[in-house]
Design a protein around this motif. Structure first.
Motif, PDB file in Angstrom:
ATOM      1  N   GLU A   3      17.035 -38.455-112.181  1.00 27.64           N
ATOM      2  CA  GLU A   3      17.686 -39.209-113.256  1.00 27.64           C
ATOM      3  C   GLU A   3      18.255 -40.497-112.681  1.00 27.64           C
ATOM      4  O   GLU A   3      18.981 -40.490-111.689  1.00 27.64           O
ATOM      5  N   LEU A   4      17.908 -41.609-113.319  1.00 30.05           N
ATOM      6  CA  LEU A   4      18.415 -42.920-112.918  1.00 30.05           C
ATOM      7  C   LEU A   4      19.830 -43.114-113.458  1.00 30.05           C
ATOM      8  O   LEU A   4      20.250 -42.421-114.388  1.00 30.05           O
ATOM      9  N   PRO A   5      20.580 -44.048-112.924  1.00 29.75           N
ATOM     10  CA  PRO A   5      21.950 -44.292-113.388  1.00 29.75           C
ATOM     11  C   PRO A   5      22.043 -44.586-114.888  1.00 29.75           C
ATOM     12  O   PRO A   5      23.048 -44.259-115.527  1.00 29.75           O
ATOM     13  N   ASP A   6      20.984 -45.173-115.482  1.00 34.72           N
ATOM     14  CA  ASP A   6      21.022 -45.484-116.923  1.00 34.72           C
ATOM     15  C   ASP A   6      20.619 -44.301-117.799  1.00 34.72           C
ATOM     16  O   ASP A   6      20.503 -44.428-119.008  1.00 34.72           O
ATOM     17  N   GLY A   7      20.393 -43.122-117.182  1.00 34.32           N
ATOM     18  CA  GLY A   7      20.068 -41.917-117.948  1.00 34.32           C
ATOM     19  C   GLY A   7      18.584 -41.623-118.073  1.00 34.32           C
ATOM     20  O   GLY A   7      18.211 -40.544-118.538  1.00 34.32           O
ATOM     21  N   VAL A   8      17.716 -42.543-117.693  1.00 37.46           N
ATOM     22  CA  VAL A   8      16.274 -42.291-117.749  1.00 37.46           C
ATOM     23  C   VAL A   8      15.931 -41.204-116.735  1.00 37.46           C
ATOM     24  O   VAL A   8      16.369 -41.251-115.592  1.00 37.46           O
TER      25      VAL A   8
END
Length: 187
Positions: A33-38
């Motif tokens: 999971e990326l910091p932006d939620g993706v």
């Protein structure tokens, strides 16, 4: 002992499942999971550490092997080296592999650089050593490792990199480290 706080740009790993596990590699898929939620799946390859050596003689020539690499389907010049056995010292591995693959025994071993070849997908520490001189053991090079073994002038290495005859990350990283030593007057 407390854990370091998570940084804003740090990725979150929700799990990792093994797809294939062999003696020489573990292939898995990580749920990231990326910091932006993706969220997405990322292939991860974990490979045993490797060590190689740049052997430089008194005439500033480098011991190299001409070999075929089927994955890229090319003939290339490479430094001698290989995978570390479990609990093996990297310098001992590099010296052992040099002797097995080329018939030359390095006289000294000095760590030059340690690197990861593809930090986004592969976990494999590579360590490159510098050996100043080597003694011929009389053993023939391993036919399974290289078509031939040559001493190449250090002054020609840049041309071989530029023409695509040297492409391996270990060889190129090692030669960059040697160039820094030369520039500092330490080679």
């Amino acid at each position: 002992m407390t854990a370091e706080p998570k940084r804003a740009s740090e990725w979150t790993i929700h799990g990792e499942r093994v797809v294939d596990d062999t003696r020489r590699a573990v292939l898995s898929i990580a749920d990231v999971e990326l910091p932006d939620g993706v969220r997405f799946e990322q292939y991860v390859l974990r490979v045993p550490s490797a060590a190689m050596v740049i052997v430089v003689d008194d005439d500033e020539r480098v011991l190299m092997m001409w070999r075929h690499r089927f994955i890229v389907n090319r003939w290339v010049w490479e430094l001698p080296g290989g995978y570390l056995d479990p609990a093996e010292d990297p310098a001992m591995c590099a010296a052992r592999e040099t002797e097995e693959e080329t018939g030359w025994r390095p006289r000294s071993m000095e760590k030059l650089v340690s690197f990861q070849p593809m930090v986004g997908t592969i976990d494999q520490e590579n360590v490159v050593f510098l050996a100043r001189g080597a003694d011929f053991t009389g053993a023939a090079p391993d036919v399974n490792e290289a078509e031939r073994v040559n001493w190449i002038p250090l002054s020609e290495i840049q041309d071989l990199i530029e023409d695509g005859s040297i492409v391996g990350a270990g060889s190129i990283s090692g030669f960059l480290a040697v160039q820094l030593l030369k520039a500092q007057g330490k080679l």
